[in-house]
Structures are given as C-alpha cells and as structure tokens.
Design a protein around this motif. Structure first.
Motif, mmCIF file in Angstrom:
data_model
loop_
_atom_site.group_PDB
_atom_site.id
_atom_site.type_symbol
_atom_site.label_atom_id
_atom_site.label_comp_id
_atom_site.label_asym_id
_atom_site.label_seq_id
_atom_site.Cartn_x
_atom_site.Cartn_y
_atom_site.Cartn_z
ATOM 1 N N VAL A 69 48.902 51.248 35.344
ATOM 2 C CA VAL A 69 47.567 51.177 35.229
ATOM 3 C C VAL A 69 46.870 50.047 34.616
ATOM 4 N N ILE A 70 47.685 49.212 33.572
ATOM 5 C CA ILE A 70 47.189 47.937 32.952
ATOM 6 C C ILE A 70 47.445 46.947 34.275
ATOM 7 N N LEU A 71 48.467 47.043 34.868
ATOM 8 C CA LEU A 71 48.675 45.939 35.942
ATOM 9 C C LEU A 71 47.605 45.832 36.864
ATOM 10 N N GLU A 72 47.053 47.370 37.457
ATOM 11 C CA GLU A 72 46.100 47.128 38.282
ATOM 12 C C GLU A 72 44.505 46.607 37.628
ATOM 13 N N TYR A 73 44.514 46.850 36.278
ATOM 14 C CA TYR A 73 43.222 46.514 35.647
ATOM 15 C C TYR A 73 43.188 44.869 35.639
ATOM 16 N N ILE A 74 44.313 44.346 35.210
ATOM 17 C CA ILE A 74 44.357 42.965 35.191
ATOM 18 C C ILE A 74 44.096 42.330 36.386
ATOM 19 N N ASP A 75 44.675 42.854 37.601
ATOM 20 C CA ASP A 75 44.404 42.270 39.021
ATOM 21 C C ASP A 75 42.870 42.272 39.235
ATOM 22 N N GLU A 76 42.229 43.656 38.862
ATOM 23 C CA GLU A 76 40.941 43.485 39.155
ATOM 24 C C GLU A 76 40.003 42.624 38.318
ATOM 25 N N THR A 77 40.379 42.615 37.053
ATOM 26 C CA THR A 77 39.517 42.061 35.993
ATOM 27 C C THR A 77 39.471 40.639 36.289
ATOM 28 N N TRP A 78 40.785 39.653 36.278
ATOM 29 C CA TRP A 78 40.777 38.284 36.293
ATOM 30 C C TRP A 78 40.909 37.642 37.717
ATOM 31 N N GLU A 79 40.347 36.833 38.202
ATOM 32 C CA GLU A 79 40.412 36.179 39.365
ATOM 33 C C GLU A 79 41.393 35.259 39.606
ATOM 34 N N LEU A 83 47.803 40.151 42.707
ATOM 35 C CA LEU A 83 49.022 40.759 42.654
ATOM 36 C C LEU A 83 48.980 41.941 43.482
ATOM 37 N N LEU A 84 47.911 42.456 44.216
ATOM 38 C CA LEU A 84 47.763 43.490 45.409
ATOM 39 C C LEU A 84 47.440 42.701 46.540
ATOM 40 N N PRO A 85 47.726 43.069 47.588
ATOM 41 C CA PRO A 85 47.189 42.672 48.908
ATOM 42 C C PRO A 85 45.604 43.097 49.178
ATOM 43 N N GLU A 86 44.992 42.469 49.811
ATOM 44 C CA GLU A 86 43.657 42.840 50.441
ATOM 45 C C GLU A 86 43.377 44.055 51.131
ATOM 46 N N ASP A 87 44.529 44.227 52.013
ATOM 47 C CA ASP A 87 44.530 45.341 53.267
ATOM 48 C C ASP A 87 44.480 46.679 52.399
ATOM 49 N N PRO A 88 43.990 47.712 52.678
ATOM 50 C CA PRO A 88 43.923 48.959 51.843
ATOM 51 C C PRO A 88 45.286 49.575 51.991
ATOM 52 N N TYR A 89 45.799 49.649 53.301
ATOM 53 C CA TYR A 89 47.029 50.404 53.686
ATOM 54 C C TYR A 89 48.138 49.268 52.791
ATOM 55 N N GLN A 90 48.134 48.152 52.980
ATOM 56 C CA GLN A 90 49.182 47.497 52.030
ATOM 57 C C GLN A 90 49.026 47.565 50.614
ATOM 58 N N ARG A 91 47.844 47.678 49.959
ATOM 59 C CA ARG A 91 47.713 48.277 48.846
ATOM 60 C C ARG A 91 48.143 49.648 48.479
ATOM 61 N N ALA A 92 47.925 50.565 49.174
ATOM 62 C CA ALA A 92 48.582 51.908 48.931
ATOM 63 C C ALA A 92 49.953 51.901 49.137
ATOM 64 N N ILE A 149 55.189 36.594 44.479
ATOM 65 C CA ILE A 149 55.471 37.682 43.669
ATOM 66 C C ILE A 149 54.203 38.618 43.537
ATOM 67 N N GLY A 150 54.254 39.859 43.680
ATOM 68 C CA GLY A 150 53.201 40.850 43.765
ATOM 69 C C GLY A 150 53.461 42.025 42.682
ATOM 70 N N LEU A 151 52.785 43.000 42.872
ATOM 71 C CA LEU A 151 52.736 44.187 42.036
ATOM 72 C C LEU A 151 54.288 44.837 42.225
ATOM 73 N N VAL A 152 54.719 45.234 43.221
ATOM 74 C CA VAL A 152 55.948 45.632 43.294
ATOM 75 C C VAL A 152 57.195 44.827 42.674
ATOM 76 N N ASP A 153 57.026 43.472 42.903
ATOM 77 C CA ASP A 153 58.079 42.652 42.227
ATOM 78 C C ASP A 153 57.961 42.602 41.017
ATOM 79 N N ILE A 154 56.814 42.680 40.389
ATOM 80 C CA ILE A 154 56.679 42.801 38.784
ATOM 81 C C ILE A 154 57.181 44.239 38.451
ATOM 82 N N ALA A 155 56.919 45.155 39.032
ATOM 83 C CA ALA A 155 57.417 46.588 38.375
ATOM 84 C C ALA A 155 59.036 46.564 38.817
ATOM 85 N N ALA A 156 59.800 45.788 39.761
ATOM 86 C CA ALA A 156 61.067 45.719 39.835
ATOM 87 C C ALA A 156 61.747 44.899 38.976
#
Length: 227
Positions: A69-79, A83-92, A149-156
């Motif tokens: 939850v924190i990681l997604e908040y960080i990605d959405e809050t700061w430009e 961390l996540l791709p723009e494409d909705p499918y890839q984000r999912a 490096i993206g969200l999955v790499d960070i989690a990994a």
C-alpha cells in the motif's frame, strides 16, 4: 512548510527496506526511525494500533501501513521516477506478481529454510516451482519492470538478498545458477544498483543475525528434548 516524511522500520526487514528504496528512487528525503518489534515503541502502537508492525510511512499528517500500500502511495504522490507502468493491464500484472512473491514464493522459501524433514522437502518443491515461474516471467527482460527497476523488483528484494542468506543458514540450495540463470542474473543486476545498495542492510550483518536466530531455535529445541 517543509514536507515531513518518516519511515518506521526494522533493519532486518525486507518490507521496510522496500519503502526506503522506493523513496530513494523518487528522490524523496525522509527520516528513518528504527523499531524493535520485541519491544514496540509507543509511537508504533499509536500509528499502527491494528497490526502493530512495520513498515509505517508518515507523510505530513497522514499515516500509511502495509508495504505494498505504501509503495503505491509513494508512486502516486511523488512525480518523477515511475514504479508502476502507465498501461492498466501492465499495472494489474505488476500487482499480481507482487502478491505472488509475498504470498506464494516468500512463504514457501521461508518454510523450506526453517522446517525439517518432510515439511522441508515439500516446501522446497513448492519453492522451486515458484522460482521457476519467476524465471519465466523475467525472460527477455533486464528487470521485472523492463529496463528499469519497478514495483515488482522492489518487492523481490526479498529474493535478491534475504533468500540467499536463508539458504546459507539452512544449508540448502534453491537459487541455483544452472537451473535459474535468468533469475540469478537479475539478482546480480539488482544488487549492483547503487540505490539498491544504499537501501539494503549489510549482508554479513544480516547473515549473523539469522545464524544467531537459527542457533537459538536449535538450542531451544534441544532443551525441550532434554527436559
């Protein structure tokens, strides 16, 4: 007014280290507060009264818990760095793989390293299967997130550093370069990144911590047997 960003974590935790890496990739300055989960501070109990766990992110007057939850908040809050791709499918799909790492892969490896006998054998088979799945997901890519490096790499980060230490302490081998060459190459590339290095604990200190934990568990079992 200056922006207030604080991270409450624990140095051995891959989950609080995730948050620190995300903030570093975004270029966000923060204050780190070390917690001792064996002796939880009043501050931790105040900010996370439900789970009483780390990590906790404090952003001005707002409180966030749970690393994903924190990681997604960080990605959405700061430009800036995404961390996540723009494409909705890839984000999912990124969210799916983070959940897979935490609930499937991480659990199986943990049981494989801290159990014995048939329970360990079963967990090792499950861990192999999950690691091979991640190997296939990485085919043709430098990182799970593509070229960066993206969200999955960070989690990994759990796989990149902690799994190898668990293996060494337990005396088993799961991350085999011959059987998992792509995943092992990803580990090398991930750990060679400067910001990743800054966000992870020293390997030797982490190894000493878990070796001591293993010895304490073994000694405890021995005492129970003698009694």
């Amino acid at each position: 007014m200056a922006e207030e960003v604080k991270v409450m974590g624990m140095w051995i935790s891959p989950f609080s280290r995730r948050v620190e890496l995300a903030l570093k990739l975004k270029g966000v300055s923060y204050e780190y507060i070390e917690e001792d989960l064996a002796n939880k501070s009043p501050l931790l109990l105040k900010y996370n009264p439900i789970h009483k766990k780390i990590p906790v992110l404090l952003h001005n007057e707002k409180i966030f818990i749970e690393s994903t939850v924190i990681l997604e908040y960080i990605d959405e809050t700061w430009e800036g760095y995404s961390l996540l791709p723009e494409d909705p499918y890839q984000r999912a799909m990124a969210r799916f793989w983070v959940k897979f790492i935490d609930e499937k892969c991480g659990t199986a490896v943990w049981i494989a390293c801290w159990s014995e006998g048939k329970d360990q054998e079963k967990a090792m088979e499950e861990a192999w299967e999950h690691l091979r799945t991640l190997e296939n997901e990485l085919k043709g890519k430098k990182f799970f997130g593509g070229e960066t490096i993206g969200l999955v790499d960070i989690a990994a980060n759990l796989i990149a550093l902690w799994f190898g230490i668990f293996e060494e302490v337990a005396g088993i081998k799961l991350l085999d370069e011959e059987k998992l060459p792509i995943l092992c190459r990803w580990i090398e590339q991930f750990l060679s990144c400067d910001l990743v290095k800054e966000s992870l604990p020293p390997r030797d200190e982490l190894l000493m911590f878990f070796q001591a934990r293993k010895e304490a568990i073994t000694a405890s079992k021995s005492m129970v047997y003698k009694i």
